[in-house]
Design an enzyme around this catalytic site. Sequence first.
Site, PDB file in Angstrom:
ATOM      1  N   ASP A   1       2.788 -10.080   1.384  1.00  0.00           N
ATOM      2  CA  ASP A   1       2.616 -11.344   2.082  1.00  0.00           C
ATOM      3  C   ASP A   1       3.341 -12.474   1.348  1.00  0.00           C
ATOM      4  O   ASP A   1       3.563 -12.423   0.138  1.00  0.00           O
ATOM      5  CB  ASP A   1       1.126 -11.682   2.224  1.00  0.00           C
ATOM      6  N   ASP A   2       3.684 -13.497   2.104  1.00  0.00           N
ATOM      7  CA  ASP A   2       4.263 -14.737   1.587  1.00  0.00           C
ATOM      8  C   ASP A   2       5.524 -14.486   0.753  1.00  0.00           C
ATOM      9  O   ASP A   2       5.674 -15.011  -0.368  1.00  0.00           O
ATOM     10  CB  ASP A   2       3.230 -15.519   0.773  1.00  0.00           C
TER      11      ASP A   2
END
Length: 682
Positions: A320-321
């Site tokens: 994620d991210d």
Amino acid sequence: MSRFRRTSRRSAVLASLSCVLALLVAGCTGGSPAPESTGRQESSEHTPSPESEGLPDVVPRPSQLVDTGGDVRVSGKVSLVVDPAVVPATRDLAVRVLRAAGAEEVVVRDPGRRVEDSTLRVRLGSRWAPAMMKAYQNTELEFPSEDEEALAPESYALSIRRGQNPEIVLGGVDPAGTYYAVQTLRQLATPGRVAGVAVLDEPEMSTRGVIEGFYGSPWTHAERMDQIAFYGAVKLNSYVYAPKNDPYHRDRWRDPYPAERLRRLRDLQEEAAENHVKLTFALSPGKSICFSDPADWNALTDKLDSLYDIGVRSFSIPFDDIDYTEWNCSSDRAEYGAPSAAAAGEAQARLLNRLRREFLARHHGTMPLQTVPTEYSDTEDSPYKSALRERLDPEIELMWTGPGVIPESITVDDAASAERVWGRKTILWDNYPVNDYDATEGRLMLGPYAERQPGLGEVLEGLVINPMNQAAASKVVEISAADFAWNSSEFDEQRAWRAAAEYLAGDRFRGDEQRLTPDSETVDALMVFFDLNHAAVLPDGEPWLRPAPELRRRLDEFRKAWSGDAANRKRAVAELRGYAQSIADAPERIRKGTPEDFVADVRPWLRATDLWGDALLATLDGLSARASGDSEAASENFRRAGELADRAGSVRTEPGETRPQGPVRLADGVLDAFIRQAPDMR
């Protein structure tokens, strides 16, 4: 989740539960069932709500809870019969609960031995011990077919029955279930007695927990240890270690943990095991990994090996991210082609599949690998999602944040759509009550777990919530989420919300030497404070939980009454003054009546509440003076209210404790607006 769904057996369970548990007592003790006392409630085809029938409140709400005919007294010498398979921590918890309930002495013994002069017998063991199994099979319960499981893992039963020989029987289908049976007993205990009920209970979701996945100041080691113990008490079974600001988790993922940090992670693992919580260690290499580099593969597996060596058996590799439109090395371009979402999905899937095949499969006792995809929200198909759906091993668990990064609601249809697009049931990573994004500046998220549709347990693999920077304050929503994850079909957000206040006011989930009943005045003060911090916002600042609904309702009623005659105005001021005084008094009651860690977490908001409460009282003084025709006094009180409001608005969050930092926001757009507008109310 058991394949034999609770809905398919509910009528059979309800019709025969009283009989089951009476026979369970007989099976455990080797004798006849204890005589029934008069007034015993008969089971029926419909489970009455505990509130409607005066039954005790248990959080999470059990699948089935019925009356057995009266409370059982706890005093003097209590005999605790413990099966050999029961782990010491569960046995010791049972002893503490019985002592807190009023036992002067608890004599622990093995099955088959008798204790003379005991006032109460308690049996603690496995529901599948031979005596218990015989009793269970002699009932009219509708069992599933032989190739199906009767009850989900972590399920349990208990019976508390008075009579000539009062007795308590607790059993679980596994060690976690037995532990949860004792946790439920703890909530049924009040000074001198335990409620006379029978419970048959199982979880809806197999994964229920918290992911420390926020940005900003990570929790301290002491906070994590406390959180894990708390999770066990409320039947949360998962803690994912993924703090963004731990450099060894993300930016320096290749580097081994220093010895002291590794020791603390070992402490967390040991605490988790004792409380039947799965600690999942997350390592996030996506910002810099070269998928095709053997050195990075070795760094990844070496890091996971170091965690395996201290007892960790559950791992997550989140992506994620990160930016997946560029490769981190030229060899990945040669291996996977030009950077694209689809190529990133293929690279991630190949790495995860290899980890499952070559690392987890070769390490005894490991649990399914978890991941968080780069496209972790919504249910729209894409080349990236398609690559993972087609290539990712079906045994790998995948987290999804809902229809948005910060979803204002999540429905059963949303989760079903996610299952279709990912090709598997997902674990919901719920970004509530996390407060690490710009729109949450100065906010505490102390509302209930809301806008999540009952029945999600049928279409999700599990639920983990991303909490606030403030660990102790996060328990308010954690309690609600625990209730929802265990039994979403019968979830009552207001009931669970108040249960959080009762926990903080009485610490009843801890039991042992502390009070078993909450202080009612502290509960009321907390509910006032929770309402002022009833807020949740989308990234653009729009609220998805309406701010301060109870205060808003009272202020709306006041405005309507103020438009009437003089008598109505005076009555309206008097009625609102009582609640305003509750706001002004709440901080001191909370400081005195709740745990120190909670007070420390919410200190700036308590300070602001002090000032806002006084500002509201001064505003009412001004309105009262205006209603009496004293314009000079009215002006002076409005001036004083404005000064107090300005001071309240200048209170800021603690430096280093919250991300983002800023002025404390409380009843935003409700209380401040009323005080600002009051001088113009004619």
